[in-house]
Design a protein around this motif. Structure first.
Motif, PDB file in Angstrom:
ATOM      1  N   ALA A 163       9.498  -6.043  -5.350  1.00 51.51           N
ATOM      2  CA  ALA A 163      10.501  -7.107  -5.407  1.00 51.51           C
ATOM      3  C   ALA A 163      11.587  -6.917  -4.352  1.00 51.51           C
ATOM      4  N   ASN A 164      11.847  -5.675  -3.944  1.00 53.05           N
ATOM      5  CA  ASN A 164      12.909  -5.388  -2.976  1.00 53.05           C
ATOM      6  C   ASN A 164      12.369  -5.015  -1.599  1.00 53.05           C
ATOM      7  N   SER A 165      11.130  -5.362  -1.343  1.00 56.73           N
ATOM      8  CA  SER A 165      10.523  -4.977  -0.065  1.00 56.73           C
ATOM      9  C   SER A 165      11.251  -5.592   1.127  1.00 56.73           C
ATOM     10  N   GLY A 166      11.905  -6.725   0.888  1.00 60.46           N
ATOM     11  CA  GLY A 166      12.622  -7.364   1.987  1.00 60.46           C
ATOM     12  C   GLY A 166      14.129  -7.177   1.925  1.00 60.46           C
ATOM     13  N   THR A 167      14.605  -6.353   1.013  1.00 59.11           N
ATOM     14  CA  THR A 167      16.042  -6.135   0.858  1.00 59.11           C
ATOM     15  C   THR A 167      16.525  -5.103   1.871  1.00 59.11           C
ATOM     16  N   ALA A 168      17.548  -5.457   2.642  1.00 61.57           N
ATOM     17  CA  ALA A 168      18.076  -4.545   3.658  1.00 61.57           C
ATOM     18  C   ALA A 168      18.656  -3.304   3.004  1.00 61.57           C
TER      19      ALA A 168
END
Length: 623
Positions: A28-33
């Motif tokens: 779910a956080n694979s694209g969270t900086a």
């Protein structure tokens, strides 16, 4: 046995379920900086009761994170440098265009050349005056643009320092939370991510060194070792901005002389550190802004001031060159300094018995110049500058020079020479004179247009009541900021015949003065200061006015191209660092999905063991 199996499978299901939850969180956080992949570290329990959830850790690669921060600071530095260098280059216009600096200089030169062909033409004279006004407007406009860029950087420094100070406080606050948190709590990893992201953002403003502590907190230091964050305490950063900057507003370690803002760190103990004076900030946008404001743009201003000075004095001054002389075993030079005015520097080349050479600059003054005079404000920053009081007039000139040179030199009037001609001699066995030169301003005022020679004060200093520019230091350096004050002489603008009439009886077709003016721009070699950075950092530049203007344009274009090239390379380095960090510490969805399949299999296996144990208990109870 069935009870042990029941406990073991139940524990296995709990651990597997927690691990599946982490995988879901990672995906779910694979694209969270700034998000770092989490992994579960289960531990064996005592006895034969299976496993426990254990701790949650982050797969953080400390080496790639350190490199990422280093490249982030570097990219912020080169990015701002390239941006401002490009804006500075744009001020000079597109080379070759009529509106560019080289274009208006060429038009001005051509207008004077046209005047030599037909000095009787009122249209040609008017064209020359108009071209001169365009040159003055162009140079002053560029110089004002330089100060506008400095003012913009001053404002940006205030904003960046405020943001950096806020981030330091955030890191300190997160240190306190992390130090008191358990590693098994899911929220601890989130706090670590937040702190890392705050430090990464901080790296855009200034380079910091990060040191991990045993309690989980970090210490932040500047490159020079000054502590910015220690556990839960943070230094506060402040910037005392000065608003709109002028050419005279420059940095100095002496607070009483400093005309621009500086960055100050106040430690929790109350100690104050000037981070600019100590060189504590070496990368990031703050370091770039300081370097651009105090070095790059100051040098650009000096180039424009030198150009304005050369343009003005090439037309108004006569060159004075020493002629070799000797008497009584002493050698030296005769030099005609008739009409010498405050600021008309006399340069003497000297060489000691060991063969070491140096320039000695005699700076004429009417008594209001500072003493000592900063050699960096002259053509040669390595010279020894000595003020000479000329307020007594021509009759006291030789005595005044002799008084400041002291023993070892003999200064007299030149035998049979003009009233202002002096002879300077020394013992060649001790301190030999190797040269003598000066640039003497001929007009004594802006209205003195009929000088009896070709020299003309076509350009004047609008900041001194349209006075003739002589390079004076009365009340401070008149050179600094002269580019902004450059203007066409109102007396010439009101009567364009002064471009031809130099003696009152000059015929309207006399080409003498127009030719002198053309030669002054295109053929006369002047000495431009080493501080302008054209052709070297410590040696004065010799060139014609037209040649120097072209050198300034070339230097600006080359500096902009170099800054752009450095930024492109640094952006590539930053991209590589980001990619490496993402690979080592980020989330790979493919890997996580593979891990999810494994966990689902483990979950099914534990579920089957649990079912088998239940069936065994049911069988036992039915016996």
């Amino acid at each position: 046995m069935s009870l042990n199996a029941l406990n073991t499978s139940t524990a296995g299901l709990q651990v597997t379920q927690a691990a599946i939850g982490l995988v879901s969180q990672n995906v779910a956080n694979s694209g969270t900086a700034g998000y770092v992949k989490r992994v579960l570290n289960p531990i064996s329990t005592l006895g034969n009761s299976g496993v426990a959830t254990g701790t949650i850790s982050r797969t953080l690669d400390a080496v790639s994170l350190k490199q990422l921060r280093l490249e982030t600071a570097g990219a912020a530095y080169t990015g701002l440098s390239a941006k401002v260098q490009g804006q500075l280059d744009a001020l000079y216009g597109t080379p070759g265009s009529s509106a560019a600096l080289d274009g208006v200089m060429n038009s001005f030169t051509q207008s004077l050349q046209a005047l030599t062909s037909d000095p009787t033409s009122a249209a040609s004279r008017a064209s020359a005056v108009s071209a001169a006004r365009t040159v003055a407007t162009s140079i002053s406009g560029i110089a004002q643009g330089v100060q506008d860029l400095r003012t913009g950087l001053e404002a940006q420094l205030g904003s960046d320092v405020s943001s950096a100070s806020t981030l330091l406080s955030q890191v300190a606050a997160l240190n306190g939370k992390i130090a008191g948190a358990s590693k098994s709590e899911p929220g601890t990893a989130d706090l670590l991510d937040q702190r890392d992201q705050a430090i990464n953002t901080l790296s855009q403003y200034l380079d910091v060194q990060v040191s991990d502590q045993a309690d989980g907190s970090v210490t932040l230091l500047t490159a020079s070792g000054a502590t910015l964050v220690d556990h839960g305490a943070a230094a506060s950063l402040a910037f005392d901005g000065r608003g709109t900057l002028s050419a005279e507003a420059q940095y100095s370690a002496d607070p009483s002389r400093r005309g621009v803002g500086t960055v100050t760190a106040t430690t929790p103990a109350g100690a104050k550190i000037d981070l600019v004076a100590t060189g504590a900030i070496r990368s990031g946008s703050i370091a770039a802004a300081v370097s651009l404001r105090d070095d790059t743009l100051v040098q650009a201003q000096r180039q424009l001031d030198d150009l304005a000075s050369g343009l003005s004095r090439s037309l108004s001054d006569r060159p004075a060159t020493g002629q070799a002389a000797a008497a009584g075993g002493l050698t030296g030079f005769d030099i005609d300094l008739t009409g010498l005015q405050a600021g008309n520097a006399v340069t003497l080349g000297v060489r000691n018995a060991a063969g070491m050479g140096r320039n000695l600059i005699l700076m004429p003054t009417n008594g209001a110049a500072p003493d000592p005079i900063d050699p960096g404000l002259t053509d040669d920053p390595t010279a020894l500058v000595v003020p000479v009081d000329i307020s007594g007039g021509t009759s006291t000139l030789a005595a005044g020079i002799g008084a400041v040179l002291g023993t070892g030199f003999t200064v007299t009037g030149t035998p049979g020479g003009a009233a202002g001609s002096v002879r300077i001699l020394s013992d060649p066995a001790g301190l030999a004179l190797t040269g003598a030169s000066a640039s003497v301003t001929v007009p004594t005022s802006a209205t003195d247009t009929k000088t009896g020679s070709g020299q003309l004060a076509l350009f004047v200093d609008a900041g001194t009541g349209n006075g003739v520019f002589t390079g004076s230091f009365e009340g401070g350096s008149h050179l600094t900021g002269f580019a902004q004050r450059l203007a066409v002489n109102p007396a010439v603008a009101a009567d364009s015949s002064t471009l031809v009439d130099y003696a009152g009886t000059t015929s309207s077709g006399d080409t003498a003065r127009p030719q002198v003016l053309v030669d002054a721009l295109t053929n006369r070699t002047l000495t431009f200061s080493a501080a302008c950075g054209i052709g070297g950092v410590s040696a004065p530049r010799s060139a014609t006015v037209v040649g120097f203007a072209q050198s300034v344009i070339d230097a600006r274009g080359a500096a902009s191209a170099e800054a752009q090239g450095l930024d492109e390379g640094q952006q590539i380095a930053l991209s590589s660092a980001q990619s490496r960090f993402g690979k080592e510490s980020g989330v790979s969805v493919d890997e996580e999905m593979s891990r999810l399949i494994q966990l689902q299999t483990a979950y099914s296996a534990n579920a089957r063991v649990l079912t088998a144990a239940r069936d065994m208990l049911d069988t036992l109870l039915r016996i």
